[in-house]
Design a protein around this motif. Structure first.
Motif, PDB file in Angstrom:
ATOM      1  N   VAL A 100      17.740  11.926  45.497  1.00  0.00           N
ATOM      2  CA  VAL A 100      19.105  11.804  44.987  1.00  0.00           C
ATOM      3  C   VAL A 100      19.167  10.540  44.139  1.00  0.00           C
ATOM      4  O   VAL A 100      18.738   9.471  44.574  1.00  0.00           O
ATOM      5  CB  VAL A 100      20.139  11.725  46.133  1.00  0.00           C
ATOM      6  CG1 VAL A 100      21.523  11.389  45.591  1.00  0.00           C
ATOM      7  CG2 VAL A 100      20.174  13.025  46.915  1.00  0.00           C
ATOM      8  N   LEU A 101      19.650  10.701  42.920  1.00  0.00           N
ATOM      9  CA  LEU A 101      19.942   9.542  42.090  1.00  0.00           C
ATOM     10  C   LEU A 101      21.379   9.164  42.411  1.00  0.00           C
ATOM     11  O   LEU A 101      22.306   9.908  42.085  1.00  0.00           O
ATOM     12  CB  LEU A 101      19.788   9.876  40.602  1.00  0.00           C
ATOM     13  CG  LEU A 101      18.336  10.013  40.147  1.00  0.00           C
ATOM     14  CD1 LEU A 101      17.943  11.473  40.072  1.00  0.00           C
ATOM     15  CD2 LEU A 101      18.147   9.354  38.809  1.00  0.00           C
ATOM     16  N   LEU A 102      21.554   8.059  43.112  1.00  0.00           N
ATOM     17  CA  LEU A 102      22.895   7.601  43.481  1.00  0.00           C
ATOM     18  C   LEU A 102      23.340   6.589  42.436  1.00  0.00           C
ATOM     19  O   LEU A 102      22.770   5.498  42.326  1.00  0.00           O
ATOM     20  CB  LEU A 102      22.880   6.991  44.885  1.00  0.00           C
ATOM     21  CG  LEU A 102      24.229   6.502  45.414  1.00  0.00           C
ATOM     22  CD1 LEU A 102      25.286   7.604  45.416  1.00  0.00           C
ATOM     23  CD2 LEU A 102      24.073   5.932  46.825  1.00  0.00           C
ATOM     24  N   LEU A 103      24.331   6.980  41.644  1.00  0.00           N
ATOM     25  CA  LEU A 103      24.828   6.132  40.558  1.00  0.00           C
ATOM     26  C   LEU A 103      25.941   5.221  41.071  1.00  0.00           C
ATOM     27  O   LEU A 103      26.884   5.681  41.719  1.00  0.00           O
ATOM     28  CB  LEU A 103      25.347   6.996  39.405  1.00  0.00           C
ATOM     29  CG  LEU A 103      24.306   7.518  38.400  1.00  0.00           C
ATOM     30  CD1 LEU A 103      23.179   8.276  39.049  1.00  0.00           C
ATOM     31  CD2 LEU A 103      24.955   8.347  37.323  1.00  0.00           C
ATOM     32  N   ILE A 104      25.785   3.939  40.790  1.00  0.00           N
ATOM     33  CA  ILE A 104      26.748   2.913  41.211  1.00  0.00           C
ATOM     34  C   ILE A 104      27.168   2.150  39.954  1.00  0.00           C
ATOM     35  O   ILE A 104      26.321   1.779  39.143  1.00  0.00           O
ATOM     36  CB  ILE A 104      26.103   1.906  42.199  1.00  0.00           C
ATOM     37  CG1 ILE A 104      25.394   2.614  43.351  1.00  0.00           C
ATOM     38  CG2 ILE A 104      27.103   0.865  42.672  1.00  0.00           C
ATOM     39  CD1 ILE A 104      26.172   2.904  44.568  1.00  0.00           C
ATOM     40  N   ASP A 105      28.452   1.903  39.799  1.00  0.00           N
ATOM     41  CA  ASP A 105      28.951   1.135  38.653  1.00  0.00           C
ATOM     42  C   ASP A 105      28.519  -0.325  38.825  1.00  0.00           C
ATOM     43  O   ASP A 105      28.942  -1.011  39.762  1.00  0.00           O
ATOM     44  CB  ASP A 105      30.475   1.238  38.590  1.00  0.00           C
ATOM     45  CG  ASP A 105      31.075   0.634  37.332  1.00  0.00           C
ATOM     46  OD1 ASP A 105      30.485  -0.304  36.759  1.00  0.00           O
ATOM     47  OD2 ASP A 105      32.154   1.099  36.924  1.00  0.00           O
TER      48      ASP A 105
END
Length: 194
Positions: free
Chosen positions: A109-114
């Motif tokens: 899973v590519l977990l995108l965080i700002d």
């Protein structure tokens, strides 16, 4: 990786609608306004492939983007912002949970965080849950172009600390505007595909 073909090939809300060709899959998770559509478009070199909306929370299905007939990017509904009813949100939750917990072809899973802000409570919950069900995670800090380069390490350190990042999980910076970090993200993806 040089992307020569990328298309939205499957839209699913149930397992019987998932692709059946057994290609590796990488799920993209993150808050509704973290920039998942922009990330997909930049990574796959296709400007309008994933629709970018002014209203976060538009993705309400599992969207399977085929890449070079070699793998799928799977965009899952964003969390934490969408203005939808509780029952609709519960439905999404079940759909996402079932896919992430049970899908055999899911490699990571590519977990995108700002990158501009510390991880939210929802970001932390998602990360902890992924660790609990033992899915490999690649953390991608988006919107790097919005922060001066000299402050990147400070912001990445905050994400690392607040998530209590597992040392085996990569944390990479990324910008959909400039493309910075794109090669590193592809490298991390390809390592997970073996």
């Amino acid at each position: 990786m040089k992307v020569t073909q990328a298309d939205l090939l499957h839209v699913a809300v149930r397992p019987d609608q998932y692709p059946t060709n057994r290609l590796p899959e990488l799920a993209l998770a993150g808050r509704s306004n973290v920039g998942k559509s922009s990330f997909i478009n930049k990574m796959l070199n296709r400007k309008g492939l994933a629709r970018i909306s002014g209203r976060p929370g538009k993705t309400q299905t599992l969207n399977f983007y085929g890449v070079n007939e070699r793998l799928y990017f799977v965009d899952v509904p964003g969390y934490g912002y969408a203005k939808v009813s509780k029952s609709e949100r519960a439905k999404w939750g079940t759909m996402i949970e079932q896919y992430l917990a049970e899908r055999e072809m899911l490699k990571a899973v590519l977990l995108l965080i700002d990158m501009r802000h510390p991880p939210t409570a929802d970001d932390k919950l998602m990360y902890q849950w992924l660790k609990q069900i033992e899915i490999p995670v690649i953390l991608v800090a988006t919107k790097a172009d919005k922060i001066p380069k000299g402050k990147w390490q400070k912001h990445l350190a905050t994400i690392k600390r607040d998530l209590q990042k597992d040392e085996n999980d990569e944390l990479l910076h990324f910008s959909s505007e400039t493309g910075v970090g794109k090669e590193d993200v592809w490298k991390a993806i390809l390592q997970r595909m073996v």
